[in-house]
Design a protein around this motif. Structure first.
Motif, PDB file in Angstrom:
ATOM      1  N   LEU A 165       0.848  -1.189   0.000  1.00  0.00           N
ATOM      2  CA  LEU A 165       0.000   0.000   0.000  1.00  0.00           C
ATOM      3  C   LEU A 165       0.888   1.244   0.000  1.00  0.00           C
ATOM      4  O   LEU A 165       1.939   1.254   0.641  1.00  0.00           O
ATOM      5  CB  LEU A 165      -0.900   0.022   1.230  1.00  0.00           C
ATOM      6  N   SER A 166       0.445   2.256  -0.706  1.00  0.00           N
ATOM      7  CA  SER A 166       1.163   3.527  -0.721  1.00  0.00           C
ATOM      8  C   SER A 166       0.226   4.661  -0.361  1.00  0.00           C
ATOM      9  O   SER A 166      -0.963   4.615  -0.678  1.00  0.00           O
ATOM     10  CB  SER A 166       1.778   3.786  -2.098  1.00  0.00           C
ATOM     11  N   CYS A 167       0.779   5.651   0.276  1.00  0.00           N
ATOM     12  CA  CYS A 167       0.030   6.856   0.656  1.00  0.00           C
ATOM     13  C   CYS A 167       0.827   8.056   0.190  1.00  0.00           C
ATOM     14  O   CYS A 167       1.955   8.262   0.651  1.00  0.00           O
ATOM     15  CB  CYS A 167      -0.166   6.881   2.162  1.00  0.00           C
ATOM     16  N   SER A 224       7.283   2.086   5.737  1.00  0.00           N
ATOM     17  CA  SER A 224       8.472   2.813   5.294  1.00  0.00           C
ATOM     18  C   SER A 224       8.033   4.145   4.691  1.00  0.00           C
ATOM     19  O   SER A 224       6.841   4.369   4.465  1.00  0.00           O
ATOM     20  CB  SER A 224       9.260   2.000   4.267  1.00  0.00           C
ATOM     21  N   ARG A 225       8.995   4.993   4.419  1.00  0.00           N
ATOM     22  CA  ARG A 225       8.662   6.286   3.833  1.00  0.00           C
ATOM     23  C   ARG A 225       9.696   6.673   2.796  1.00  0.00           C
ATOM     24  O   ARG A 225      10.845   6.233   2.840  1.00  0.00           O
ATOM     25  CB  ARG A 225       8.595   7.369   4.924  1.00  0.00           C
ATOM     26  N   VAL A 274       4.319   7.342   2.149  1.00  0.00           N
ATOM     27  CA  VAL A 274       4.490   6.349   3.195  1.00  0.00           C
ATOM     28  C   VAL A 274       3.878   5.056   2.673  1.00  0.00           C
ATOM     29  O   VAL A 274       2.772   5.074   2.116  1.00  0.00           O
ATOM     30  CB  VAL A 274       3.812   6.779   4.502  1.00  0.00           C
ATOM     31  N   SER A 275       4.583   3.973   2.832  1.00  0.00           N
ATOM     32  CA  SER A 275       4.137   2.702   2.283  1.00  0.00           C
ATOM     33  C   SER A 275       3.977   1.658   3.378  1.00  0.00           C
ATOM     34  O   SER A 275       4.570   1.773   4.456  1.00  0.00           O
ATOM     35  CB  SER A 275       5.127   2.203   1.230  1.00  0.00           C
ATOM     36  N   LEU A 276       3.180   0.656   3.065  1.00  0.00           N
ATOM     37  CA  LEU A 276       2.996  -0.476   3.967  1.00  0.00           C
ATOM     38  C   LEU A 276       3.161  -1.747   3.140  1.00  0.00           C
ATOM     39  O   LEU A 276       2.315  -2.061   2.309  1.00  0.00           O
ATOM     40  CB  LEU A 276       1.620  -0.443   4.629  1.00  0.00           C
ATOM     41  N   GLN A 277       4.263  -2.429   3.358  1.00  0.00           N
ATOM     42  CA  GLN A 277       4.503  -3.702   2.707  1.00  0.00           C
ATOM     43  C   GLN A 277       3.902  -4.800   3.560  1.00  0.00           C
ATOM     44  O   GLN A 277       4.233  -4.921   4.744  1.00  0.00           O
ATOM     45  CB  GLN A 277       5.998  -3.946   2.520  1.00  0.00           C
ATOM     46  N   MET A 278       3.016  -5.570   2.966  1.00  0.00           N
ATOM     47  CA  MET A 278       2.314  -6.622   3.709  1.00  0.00           C
ATOM     48  C   MET A 278       2.641  -7.964   3.069  1.00  0.00           C
ATOM     49  O   MET A 278       2.429  -8.148   1.859  1.00  0.00           O
ATOM     50  CB  MET A 278       0.808  -6.366   3.674  1.00  0.00           C
ATOM     51  N   ILE A 279       3.154  -8.879   3.862  1.00  0.00           N
ATOM     52  CA  ILE A 279       3.447 -10.225   3.385  1.00  0.00           C
ATOM     53  C   ILE A 279       2.707 -11.235   4.254  1.00  0.00           C
ATOM     54  O   ILE A 279       2.172 -10.876   5.306  1.00  0.00           O
ATOM     55  CB  ILE A 279       4.961 -10.527   3.380  1.00  0.00           C
ATOM     56  N   SER A 280       2.693 -12.469   3.791  1.00  0.00           N
ATOM     57  CA  SER A 280       2.043 -13.539   4.548  1.00  0.00           C
ATOM     58  C   SER A 280       0.652 -13.125   4.986  1.00  0.00           C
ATOM     59  O   SER A 280       0.255 -13.312   6.148  1.00  0.00           O
ATOM     60  CB  SER A 280       2.888 -13.928   5.775  1.00  0.00           C
TER      61      SER A 280
END
Length: 119
Positions: A20-22, A70-71, A78-84
């Motif tokens: 996800l990115s913001c 992360s940013r 600002v990003s949200l890397q989602m795994i599993s």
């Protein structure tokens, strides 16, 4: 008022990944903290991950080890890397930006992006 635009949500199978990115309409250094929240139907928004101006991160216990915030200061994102990913991660995800002023905390929200994890 800052504009926050989320992107990257969608449908993914359990065990898969999404990012996800913001994108903020102003420099993210203007904010004391930024974060990602999620909301289940009929429930209040809950914090998923946050990052302070100094770069300190925090995570909800349910996503530790699976999600990474992360940013990119140059791109004001600002990003949200989602795994599993798990079916219980299915929710609408919102980006938030916090600014402390003489008025107190001012929080701005994006419009949200839905994430659906199928089993």
């Amino acid at each position: 008022q800052v504009q926050l635009v989320e992107s990257g949500g969608g449908l993914v199978q359990a065990g898969g990944s999404l990012r996800l990115s913001c994108a903020a309409s102003e420099t993210i250094f203007n904010f004391n903290a930024m974060g990602w929240y999620r909301q289940y139907p009929g429930k209040q928004r809950e914090s998923v991950a946050g990052i302070t101006r100094s770069g300190i991160t925090n995570y909800a216990d349910s996503v530790k080890g699976r999600f990474t915030i992360s940013r990119d200061i140059a791109k004001n994102t600002v990003s949200l890397q989602m795994i599993s990913l798990k079916p219980e991660d299915t929710a609408v995800y919102y980006c938030a930006a916090d600014r402390f002023s003489a008025k107190g905390l001012e929080r701005s929200w994006g419009q949200g992006t839905p994430v659906t994890v199928s089993s």
